[in-house]
Motif scaffolding. Sequence first.
Motif, PDB file in Angstrom:
ATOM      1  N   LEU A   1     -11.481  -3.237  24.880  1.00  0.00           N
ATOM      2  CA  LEU A   1     -10.852  -4.427  25.449  1.00  0.00           C
ATOM      3  C   LEU A   1     -10.815  -5.565  24.436  1.00  0.00           C
ATOM      4  O   LEU A   1      -9.796  -6.266  24.309  1.00  0.00           O
ATOM      5  N   LEU A   2     -11.906  -5.763  23.711  1.00  0.00           N
ATOM      6  CA  LEU A   2     -11.914  -6.813  22.696  1.00  0.00           C
ATOM      7  C   LEU A   2     -10.963  -6.480  21.547  1.00  0.00           C
ATOM      8  O   LEU A   2     -10.353  -7.374  20.949  1.00  0.00           O
ATOM      9  N   ALA A   3     -10.824  -5.197  21.234  1.00  0.00           N
ATOM     10  CA  ALA A   3      -9.916  -4.792  20.152  1.00  0.00           C
ATOM     11  C   ALA A   3      -8.466  -5.109  20.509  1.00  0.00           C
ATOM     12  O   ALA A   3      -7.647  -5.357  19.609  1.00  0.00           O
ATOM     13  N   ALA A   4      -8.124  -5.087  21.798  1.00  0.00           N
ATOM     14  CA  ALA A   4      -6.765  -5.452  22.196  1.00  0.00           C
ATOM     15  C   ALA A   4      -6.482  -6.901  21.816  1.00  0.00           C
ATOM     16  O   ALA A   4      -5.377  -7.241  21.355  1.00  0.00           O
ATOM     17  N   ARG A   5      -7.478  -7.774  21.978  1.00  0.00           N
ATOM     18  CA  ARG A   5      -7.316  -9.166  21.554  1.00  0.00           C
ATOM     19  C   ARG A   5      -7.308  -9.282  20.037  1.00  0.00           C
ATOM     20  O   ARG A   5      -6.551 -10.072  19.467  1.00  0.00           O
ATOM     21  N   ASP A   6      -8.150  -8.493  19.368  1.00  0.00           N
ATOM     22  CA  ASP A   6      -8.160  -8.513  17.902  1.00  0.00           C
ATOM     23  C   ASP A   6      -6.793  -8.132  17.349  1.00  0.00           C
ATOM     24  O   ASP A   6      -6.302  -8.748  16.397  1.00  0.00           O
ATOM     25  N   ARG A   7      -6.194  -7.114  17.932  1.00  0.00           N
ATOM     26  CA  ARG A   7      -4.875  -6.670  17.474  1.00  0.00           C
ATOM     27  C   ARG A   7      -3.856  -7.777  17.634  1.00  0.00           C
ATOM     28  O   ARG A   7      -3.052  -8.039  16.725  1.00  0.00           O
ATOM     29  N   ARG A   8      -3.846  -8.452  18.779  1.00  0.00           N
ATOM     30  CA  ARG A   8      -2.901  -9.535  19.000  1.00  0.00           C
ATOM     31  C   ARG A   8      -3.100 -10.652  17.983  1.00  0.00           C
ATOM     32  O   ARG A   8      -2.129 -11.182  17.421  1.00  0.00           O
ATOM     33  N   SER A   9      -4.364 -10.982  17.710  1.00  0.00           N
ATOM     34  CA  SER A   9      -4.650 -12.031  16.724  1.00  0.00           C
ATOM     35  C   SER A   9      -4.163 -11.640  15.336  1.00  0.00           C
ATOM     36  O   SER A   9      -3.578 -12.455  14.612  1.00  0.00           O
ATOM     37  N   LEU A  10      -4.381 -10.390  14.945  1.00  0.00           N
ATOM     38  CA  LEU A  10      -3.946  -9.933  13.628  1.00  0.00           C
ATOM     39  C   LEU A  10      -2.421  -9.942  13.520  1.00  0.00           C
ATOM     40  O   LEU A  10      -1.861 -10.290  12.463  1.00  0.00           O
ATOM     41  N   ILE A  11      -1.730  -9.564  14.579  1.00  0.00           N
ATOM     42  CA  ILE A  11      -0.266  -9.590  14.561  1.00  0.00           C
ATOM     43  C   ILE A  11       0.242 -11.021  14.418  1.00  0.00           C
ATOM     44  O   ILE A  11       1.170 -11.308  13.645  1.00  0.00           O
ATOM     45  N   GLU A  12      -0.363 -11.948  15.163  1.00  0.00           N
ATOM     46  CA  GLU A  12       0.076 -13.343  15.101  1.00  0.00           C
ATOM     47  C   GLU A  12      -0.182 -13.967  13.734  1.00  0.00           C
ATOM     48  O   GLU A  12       0.596 -14.796  13.260  1.00  0.00           O
ATOM     49  N   ARG A  13      -1.265 -13.540  13.078  1.00  0.00           N
ATOM     50  CA  ARG A  13      -1.608 -14.122  11.777  1.00  0.00           C
ATOM     51  C   ARG A  13      -0.938 -13.420  10.603  1.00  0.00           C
ATOM     52  O   ARG A  13      -0.614 -14.070   9.601  1.00  0.00           O
ATOM     53  N   PHE A  14      -0.749 -12.086  10.732  1.00  0.00           N
ATOM     54  CA  PHE A  14      -0.326 -11.309   9.553  1.00  0.00           C
ATOM     55  C   PHE A  14       0.888 -10.412   9.804  1.00  0.00           C
ATOM     56  O   PHE A  14       1.222  -9.612   8.953  1.00  0.00           O
ATOM     57  N   ASP A  15       1.514 -10.530  10.963  1.00  0.00           N
ATOM     58  CA  ASP A  15       2.719  -9.791  11.313  1.00  0.00           C
ATOM     59  C   ASP A  15       2.371  -8.417  11.895  1.00  0.00           C
ATOM     60  O   ASP A  15       1.224  -7.995  11.912  1.00  0.00           O
ATOM     61  N   GLU A  16       3.428  -7.710  12.351  1.00  0.00           N
ATOM     62  CA  GLU A  16       3.218  -6.472  13.094  1.00  0.00           C
ATOM     63  C   GLU A  16       2.623  -5.357  12.250  1.00  0.00           C
ATOM     64  O   GLU A  16       1.986  -4.452  12.784  1.00  0.00           O
ATOM     65  N   ASP A  17       2.844  -5.401  10.946  1.00  0.00           N
ATOM     66  CA  ASP A  17       2.255  -4.376  10.075  1.00  0.00           C
ATOM     67  C   ASP A  17       0.993  -4.902   9.393  1.00  0.00           C
ATOM     68  O   ASP A  17       0.761  -4.673   8.209  1.00  0.00           O
ATOM     69  N   TRP A  18       0.139  -5.529  10.172  1.00  0.00           N
ATOM     70  CA  TRP A  18      -1.102  -6.106   9.650  1.00  0.00           C
ATOM     71  C   TRP A  18      -1.952  -5.073   8.926  1.00  0.00           C
ATOM     72  O   TRP A  18      -2.693  -5.401   7.992  1.00  0.00           O
ATOM     73  N   PHE A  19      -1.858  -3.829   9.357  1.00  0.00           N
ATOM     74  CA  PHE A  19      -2.678  -2.765   8.754  1.00  0.00           C
ATOM     75  C   PHE A  19      -2.266  -2.468   7.310  1.00  0.00           C
ATOM     76  O   PHE A  19      -2.978  -1.745   6.604  1.00  0.00           O
ATOM     77  N   ARG A  20      -1.140  -3.028   6.854  1.00  0.00           N
ATOM     78  CA  ARG A  20      -0.698  -2.856   5.467  1.00  0.00           C
ATOM     79  C   ARG A  20      -0.838  -4.160   4.664  1.00  0.00           C
ATOM     80  O   ARG A  20      -0.421  -4.207   3.508  1.00  0.00           O
ATOM     81  N   ASN A  21      -1.406  -5.177   5.262  1.00  0.00           N
ATOM     82  CA  ASN A  21      -1.450  -6.509   4.660  1.00  0.00           C
ATOM     83  C   ASN A  21      -2.806  -6.757   4.007  1.00  0.00           C
ATOM     84  O   ASN A  21      -3.836  -6.758   4.700  1.00  0.00           O
ATOM     85  N   PRO A  22      -2.869  -7.009   2.699  1.00  0.00           N
ATOM     86  CA  PRO A  22      -4.159  -7.274   2.037  1.00  0.00           C
ATOM     87  C   PRO A  22      -4.881  -8.490   2.609  1.00  0.00           C
ATOM     88  O   PRO A  22      -6.118  -8.519   2.623  1.00  0.00           O
ATOM     89  N   ARG A  23      -4.137  -9.492   3.079  1.00  0.00           N
ATOM     90  CA  ARG A  23      -4.796 -10.672   3.650  1.00  0.00           C
ATOM     91  C   ARG A  23      -5.468 -10.335   4.976  1.00  0.00           C
ATOM     92  O   ARG A  23      -6.536 -10.875   5.289  1.00  0.00           O
ATOM     93  N   ALA A  24      -4.865  -9.458   5.749  1.00  0.00           N
ATOM     94  CA  ALA A  24      -5.510  -9.017   6.988  1.00  0.00           C
ATOM     95  C   ALA A  24      -6.773  -8.228   6.673  1.00  0.00           C
ATOM     96  O   ALA A  24      -7.809  -8.384   7.340  1.00  0.00           O
ATOM     97  N   ALA A  25      -6.705  -7.377   5.643  1.00  0.00           N
ATOM     98  CA  ALA A  25      -7.888  -6.621   5.233  1.00  0.00           C
ATOM     99  C   ALA A  25      -9.010  -7.559   4.819  1.00  0.00           C
ATOM    100  O   ALA A  25     -10.183  -7.350   5.163  1.00  0.00           O
ATOM    101  N   GLU A  26      -8.653  -8.614   4.098  1.00  0.00           N
ATOM    102  CA  GLU A  26      -9.666  -9.586   3.669  1.00  0.00           C
ATOM    103  C   GLU A  26     -10.292 -10.294   4.871  1.00  0.00           C
ATOM    104  O   GLU A  26     -11.508 -10.512   4.916  1.00  0.00           O
ATOM    105  N   ALA A  27      -9.463 -10.626   5.865  1.00  0.00           N
ATOM    106  CA  ALA A  27      -9.985 -11.294   7.063  1.00  0.00           C
ATOM    107  C   ALA A  27     -10.941 -10.383   7.832  1.00  0.00           C
ATOM    108  O   ALA A  27     -11.991 -10.823   8.326  1.00  0.00           O
TER     109      ALA A  27
END
Length: 484
Positions: free
Chosen positions: A425-451
């Motif tokens: 349940l918490l991961a669902a919120r984490d995913r939304r936060s990552l999308i809002e900060r780093f776009d839909e392909d957050w899993f390919r974004n080095p800045r998301a990895a750093e966060a």
Amino acid sequence: MEIDLIRLDRDVARAERAWRAALGDLVRRGPAPPGTDEDGPSAAEARARLENPLDPFRRVSSRTTYLELTGKTPGLGAELGLASPTPSAAPDPTGLAAPLADWVCALTLERVVWADRVRLAAAWHAPLVTIDLPEPARMSPHEARLRLLADPTSAGRQIFAEALARGSGAVADAARVLVERRHEAARRLAEEGLRAIELPCDPPGAAIGAADALLRRTESVIELEPTWHAALGRAVGRDAASGWPARLGPRWIEELFRATKLTDGVAIDLGPLPRPLGAASFARALARFGAALARGGGARGPFALSRAPFDLRQARRAALFGGLVADPVFCARALGLGQGRALDQARATARSLLLSLRLDAATVALVFGAGQGGGGHVLLRASRDRSDRFEETTARALGGPIPGALAGVIPALDPGAAVRLAGALLAARDRRSLIERFDEDWFRNPRAAEAIRDEDGARAPAPRASEGDLEAGLGEMMRSLADL
């Protein structure tokens, strides 16, 4: 406080690693594989799996140490398993005493029940199940369960399901004895404290409420199956087969995130990966990666300040990365599917993962006594009551009830289901936060990895989930499902 907390912390870390490795080996291979040469190296390995991995770590797995850490000392009632509180606990400038007490509590229980875990593993790996078709054969419940999940036909799954129900009595009995022994040990040690450890929510009962809410709210978005083995077959995700590699290995996972430098300098131990039966197998492998990332990327400092026995950060990371297989953007960009096929595959995979999550929610209810009348762990109930409660709850989750004879067999009724559910349940919120900060392909974004790495490196255990956190996570999960 006279205990050297820094040294105790190091010993707890060593004990946890030894216990986790030994338990994983015991569950996968059993205490004594058939055909073992009594004098060969396999025999030595088998004997080693019988040895309690926590015996060398008595200092960090004893009631005495737990009482010291919690500001209690054995009083006149010590022989009865009671404790007398001291006037006040000594100052603890390190902040280690409370988290270390949680670890000592958990490790003490595991040391006490190790022989029961060995007995349970032996039952899982013994040739107890008779399969009648196409010709009579005997196999272990462990192998029968694997064959049930691997069989692509409904008729084949039914054969293995019925054989398991007939031949898993020893597993069910051993599982019940393990729960009874653990419950008694917890009662003598700190029953209420254990409940707070196993349910990393504030209040602890919020996890039970979240399990009930998830079962209720997701009924409208999932088609329940007429039988439990049909539901498990669907949960494998065999109908979402596009784009996956032929073999599931660490290299495939490493390549997914290599460009982001997500794992640079982080020790990632995935252990043996599951057989690639369907999309759910890849979800499990990615979930294992997420948990290993959280473990390996922890803070430089005391073990107990960055890890908990039922670790919510690990559960969140496991669910975040495991859930990628149900993300249409991941299916398109990581698996190379076209937009339409990616959406279809994500939709099918989401349904399979939701069935597994509903089974986790049912497990929370069965382990922690949710529902009318409560009553604690279902395996502590009388036989008829246990069977009725188990079948009623599993039918609610899957559609068809799992037979009462399999209570404690499928699913494993372990307390870890609560942290898995909260993590999802918490991961669902984490995913939304990552999308809002780093776009839909957050899993390919080095800045998301750093966060992600910065958060995992925080010098503190993950905060306990509030009731509001879980409600918000469930709301976000429902929105994601509605978008598919």
